[in-house]
Enzyme design. Structure first.
Site, short mmCIF file in Angstrom:
data_model
loop_
_atom_site.label_atom_id
_atom_site.label_comp_id
_atom_site.label_asym_id
_atom_site.label_seq_id
_atom_site.Cartn_x
_atom_site.Cartn_y
_atom_site.Cartn_z
N LYS A 129 10.49 14.52 11.64
CA LYS A 129 10.79 15.27 12.86
C LYS A 129 10.21 16.67 12.76
CE LYS A 129 14.58 16.16 16.09
NZ LYS A 129 15.99 15.84 16.39
N ASN A 135 12.19 19.05 17.55
CA ASN A 135 13.50 19.65 17.34
C ASN A 135 13.72 20.78 18.36
OD1 ASN A 135 15.96 20.45 15.93
ND2 ASN A 135 15.06 19.58 14.08
N THR A 155 18.76 26.21 9.07
CA THR A 155 18.87 26.28 7.61
C THR A 155 17.74 27.17 7.13
OG1 THR A 155 19.89 24.08 7.39
CG2 THR A 155 18.77 24.98 5.45
N PHE A 178 23.58 22.17 9.76
CA PHE A 178 23.79 20.94 8.98
C PHE A 178 25.23 20.83 8.49
CE2 PHE A 178 19.10 20.36 7.36
CZ PHE A 178 18.69 20.12 8.65
#
Length: 343
Positions: free
Chosen positions: A216, A245, A177, A114
């Site tokens: 998602k 994803n 993450t 991210f």
């Protein structure tokens, strides 16, 4: 043009090649020469989430994290473009190198984490864009925000992008993450999405328009996890689901020297895994919730397989690295032929 440039780009670090490609694409767009790299397909109108898409082939989140390249991307022929993932505060992401090509498998591994300039920078970029199609904005949480406070980050982003987005995607499925995918656990998912659905209705009244909210999901969910996620998302009446994803599995690339690199695997090896999750979601979600199929699309035939598995729309990303912008038209025309074929 891309076919000629690809050997040179593949000699560069993947992240540097990514940046150079976007810079060149922007330069061509500014002088009206986008046609040198792509011929936009003829329209193939498609309706989903209450929105009318020029065609059903979109760009997945991750390529344009900050919304710096929106108009140049639309000029390639996408029916919709999803930007992000964006977080409340700017963050650098994970240490470099963090992107890796697996050419023999037509795959990528990334652990970007991210990396983005923060939601306010994205809002400024979107405000300047002309936007020739449907624009989705993908939102996430900062890496230093604990999961028990994750809803605050998602709400912060959602409130700021709501006036500008055609739809909003909640990203709880990136493997890059720490702990993020724990938000897909049934009770955590119900709390988070319930909070965001309440905010969606409040913001709809405030702004006089209802912006669809999508979620998602990861390709690595167990069958029980898929059952639970579908139950929660149906109960909460989300507007759509994106499947999927990137994957943390390495089974299909274990013979590659890059297989041990941490991060999410995308590209051709993801096709079957992501399509299986898509199909399972379609049979378990409420019928009125459309799906976007993404993961492993490198040809028009792949896009058609996603449609056959239950997708209303498809997205590409890693396939562009190996095929270039010609992939967009290939997918649109394959879907057109499927629609026009005698039933």
């Amino acid at each position: 043009m891309y076919a000629s440039a690809r050997p040179l780009l593949f000699r560069l670090d993947p992240e540097r090649a990514h940046g150079l490609t976007l810079t060149a694409m922007d330069a061509l767009h500014r002088v009206g020469l986008s046609s040198l790299i792509a011929t936009p397909p003829q329209p193939l109108p498609t309706e989903a989430f209450g929105l009318q898409f020029p065609n059903p082939v979109g760009l997945a989140a991750g390529l344009d994290k900050n919304g710096d390249h929106i108009d140049a991307l639309f000029a390639l022929g996408f029916g919709f473009v999803e930007i992000g993932t964006i977080t409340p505060k700017p963050q650098d992401g994970n240490p470099k190198p963090r992107m890796f090509r697996l050419p023999r498998h037509r795959a990528l591994i990334n652990r970007l984490g991210f990396n983005n300039q923060g939601v306010d920078a994205l809002v400024a970029n979107v405000s300047r864009a002309k936007r020739a199609g449907i624009l989705g904005i993908n939102i996430g949480k900062n890496k230093d925000t604990p999961n028990e406070s994750a809803a605050d980050d998602y709400l912060f982003c959602m409130e700021r992008v709501y006036p500008l987005a055609d739809y909003i995607t909640v990203n709880i499925s990136s493997p890059n993450t720490a702990g993020l995918r724990e938000l897909q656990e049934e009770q955590a998912l119900r709390r988070l999405i319930g909070t965001l659905r309440d905010a969606q209705e409040r913001l709809a009244a405030q702004h006089g328009k209802r912006v669809p909210l999508l979620v998602k999901v990861a390709p690595d969910l167990s069958d029980d996890d898929i059952e639970a996620a579908a139950r929660v998302l149906s109960d909460l009446h989300v507007d759509g689901v994106i499947a999927t994803n990137t994957t943390i599995s390495r089974i299909s690339v274990q013979d590659d020297r890059r297989a041990d690199e941490a991060g999410g695997l995308s590209g051709e090896p993801l096709m079957n895994k992501s399509t299986t999750v898509l199909r399972m979601m379609r049979t378990r979600l409420a019928s009125e919730i459309p799906l976007i199929g993404v993961g492993g699309i490198l040809s028009g035939a792949d896009a058609v397989k996603k449609m056959a598995a239950g997708a209303s729309l498809v997205q590409v990303y890693s396939g562009l690295v190996y095929r270039g912008p010609a992939l967009i038209g290939d997918c649109v025309e394959a879907i057109r032929r499927r629609r026009e074929a005698p039933s």
